[in-house]
Structures are given as C-alpha cells and as structure tokens.
Design an enzyme around this catalytic site. Sequence first.
Site, PDB file in Angstrom:
ATOM      1  CB  SER A  23      -0.888   0.014   1.248  1.00 19.32           C
ATOM      2  OG  SER A  23      -1.384   1.331   1.455  1.00 19.32           O
ATOM      3  CG  HIS A  48      -3.692  -2.267  -1.090  1.00 14.69           C
ATOM      4  ND1 HIS A  48      -4.641  -3.273  -1.091  1.00 14.69           N
ATOM      5  CD2 HIS A  48      -4.188  -1.292  -0.292  1.00 14.69           C
ATOM      6  CE1 HIS A  48      -5.658  -2.912  -0.312  1.00 14.69           C
ATOM      7  NE2 HIS A  48      -5.408  -1.720   0.177  1.00 14.69           N
ATOM      8  CG  ASP A  50      -5.275   1.886   0.732  1.00 16.10           C
ATOM      9  OD1 ASP A  50      -4.087   1.784   1.132  1.00 16.10           O
ATOM     10  OD2 ASP A  50      -6.101   0.965   0.787  1.00 16.10           O
ATOM     11  CG  MET A  52      -9.239   6.317   1.488  1.00 20.21           C
ATOM     12  SD  MET A  52      -8.345   6.630   3.012  1.00 20.21           S
ATOM     13  CE  MET A  52      -7.484   5.084   3.235  1.00 20.21           C
ATOM     14  CG  HIS A  81      -9.127  -1.083  -0.204  1.00 22.55           C
ATOM     15  ND1 HIS A  81      -8.522  -0.939   1.030  1.00 22.55           N
ATOM     16  CD2 HIS A  81     -10.447  -1.308   0.047  1.00 22.55           C
ATOM     17  CE1 HIS A  81      -9.446  -1.080   1.972  1.00 22.55           C
ATOM     18  NE2 HIS A  81     -10.605  -1.297   1.409  1.00 22.55           N
ATOM     19  CG  MET A  83     -11.655   2.054   1.796  1.00 25.71           C
ATOM     20  SD  MET A  83     -10.113   2.315   2.691  1.00 25.71           S
ATOM     21  CE  MET A  83      -8.961   2.360   1.297  1.00 25.71           C
ATOM     22  CG  MET A 152     -11.204  -3.451   5.808  1.00 27.45           C
ATOM     23  SD  MET A 152      -9.764  -2.951   4.851  1.00 27.45           S
ATOM     24  CE  MET A 152      -8.937  -1.802   5.928  1.00 27.45           C
ATOM     25  CG  ASP A 191      -5.929  -3.117   3.707  1.00 26.70           C
ATOM     26  OD1 ASP A 191      -6.700  -2.398   3.036  1.00 26.70           O
ATOM     27  OD2 ASP A 191      -4.807  -2.748   4.111  1.00 26.70           O
ATOM     28  CB  SER A 214       2.694   2.526   8.038  1.00 33.59           C
ATOM     29  OG  SER A 214       2.174   1.454   8.790  1.00 33.59           O
TER      30      SER A 214
END
Length: 355
Positions: A23, A48, A50, A52, A81, A83, A152, A191, A214
């Site tokens: 990610s 990956h 993310d 949002m 992914h 969201m 998740m 994830d 991270s």
Amino acid sequence: MTTRDRSSRPARDVSSRARISASILDADLGNLAHAVRRVEAAGADRVHLDVMDGHFVPNLTFGAKTIKHLRRRTQLPFDAHLMISEPGRYIDDYLDAGCDSVTIHVEIEEAIAPTLEAIRAAGRAAGLSLRPGTPIEALEPYAELLDIVMIMTVEPGFGGQTFMGDVLARKAEPARALLAHKLFGAEVHVDGGVNRETAEIVGAHGVDVLVVGSALFLKGRDMAREVRLVRALADEGYQYGRNDGVPPTPPDRMVAFAALPKHLAQRLMVAIEAVGVPVVMLRGDGQVNPDGIRDYELLVPILSEPAVAERFTELRGTLIADAERWRAGFAAQASPADPASGGASGADHADHAAG
Ligand code: DX5
Ligand code: ZN
C-alpha cells in the site's frame, strides 16, 4: 523504467506462497510514481491502491486519474481498494485506469452486484471488503460474484493503525468458504496493521495476499528486507500454523494432469479452462504417436489439481481410450495388409480418426 533498473530489482520469490501487496497510502503522496518504483524494486508482488472519497471514510486520497498515470510506471498488478460510497458510478474509470482487481466495500448503500459483475465482465478480479465490525455473513449474497475477500484488520481510513487479530481469527475461515466456488485464483486479502510482528499470525490463518503499508515506508528501514521478512514470516506461519510443518506450495506452481495426442489434449484443455482453471499445454517428451508427434502434456495449477481431478478424471480416461483407438487405427492403416494406404498421410488419418 530503464533496463538497468529491471536488473537491479530483486527476483520474485517463486517458492513463496504469501503475496505482498504494497500500500502506498503512507508514501510521499507528492511523489507516488517514485513510491511505486520503490515497492517494485523492493520485490513487492503488487501495488495496493487505497482510494478514499472523504465520505465513506474520513480521509481523501487519490482517484482513477492518478492511478491511470501510475499505470505507466510499473508492470506490477494493481489492486484497487475503493473506500468510496459510489463505486458503481466510477467503476469504468478504474477499469480504464488499468486496475487488475477492484475491491469495493459491502457497507455501501449503492447496489453491489452490478458493480462486481462489471468488474468481472472487464476480465478483472472482483472483491468485497468489510470493516472490522461488519459480520462476514454480509458477503454471502455476493459469494458467486467474488474472486477476492478483503478482511480489514483496522478501521479503514488511515495507515499505521494497530492490527486486530481477533477480527482475522473470526473471519479467515468463513472468507475462504465464500470463495469455495472458485477452482483457481481465489484470494483472501488482509489489510491493516500487517508488518513483521503480525505476519506470522496472518500466515497461520491461510491468508493469500498481505497488504503492507506504513511498515514499508518507515524511516531507516530497508524496504526490500521488510518485504522479504513479512513474506517469510507469513509462510512460516502457514507452514507451522496450518500445514503440519510442511513448507507451503506456491499458488502458481503447475503440475501435469494429462498427456494425450494434440487433438485430444486440446479437447480436455478447453473443458478445464471452461471452469476457470488456467491450463498450460506443452509438447511433452513422452510417447511418440504414429503421426510422428509426441503427446502433449496438460499442466494445471497444483492447488487446483484435486478439484480438476475430481471433475475431469472420467473425461481424461475417455480421451486416453480414444487415443488408444486412434493410435491403433493408424497402425491398422499402416499395416502391410493394405498397400493402398501407404500414400495416405498421418494427418489425413488423424482427422479421420478424430471425426
Ligand atoms: C487503510 C487502508 C490500508 C492501509 C494499510 O484504510 O485500507 O490499505 O494503507 O496500512 P498499514 O499497513 O500501515 O496498516
Ligand atoms: Zn487498503
């Protein structure tokens, strides 16, 4: 990417079962192209992404346009992914951007099935993700439309949060069961909070794809070493947590299922691929047939072999008998008792035998 960079990229560990999807949420968002190149050079298997919208989750990241620009920077597969509250409205943009898989959330208010169908219709893998508090049963109505279940283990919205082991323990097996309809390529993703401390637990639950964020971008950490560590620990967790100490089998390892003359091998290959299992057909080094051509071998993914055997052993047996008859027919044709057939070519006979 120049050739030089490719040669400097660590070879992908083909003996591993666990896949690492990196990610880039906690990367320098001002330089995502560099982040994508870094995770590729570090040996990650996928990226990956993310997405949002600041509505479904209290954070805003990037969208399809950014992904489209990143697509030119790497060959690695893209796992999107989403969201966002309205994935159906934007799904074509994400498919057009070159995502290899798209996972949406089951908690959205919008209709879910049409979006999953659109993802699959585009030849990509379709997934559903669920928040820690959402029961896995919520995915049951969509099971047949799924290639991916993404569990998740943090509340979606931010990287760097603490891993929720109890959530994984509750959902890992039911997630696998939801994908039982797939003979090949079913993936359980985890994830949130995955790193060198939690990878072994994740592996012990049989998870296929570990999303790591991270932990890869921590200052002073060697990213390639982190990828190797998380992957090795996940495989060890699988080996000792659920495989009786036997090292895990890499999902893309192939095994021979049949050896047949070409025209019969093709028939079996078509039948197996019709149920979603990829087949590799190679000219083997086994039996030489009367037409001078050796049998062709059909290879299937080793993890799908038991299901393939269950469904196709009978057909394989029928085709093996057909092959015997076909060879015998050749021999009969070529036998001295019938000098007239000396002119007939093997191929003519093969066509005739195959009807
Ligand atoms: C969180 C995202 C995750 C996150 C993972 O909502 O979906 O993909 O980036 O980051 P870490 O590994 O730091 O939890
Ligand atoms: Zn994510």
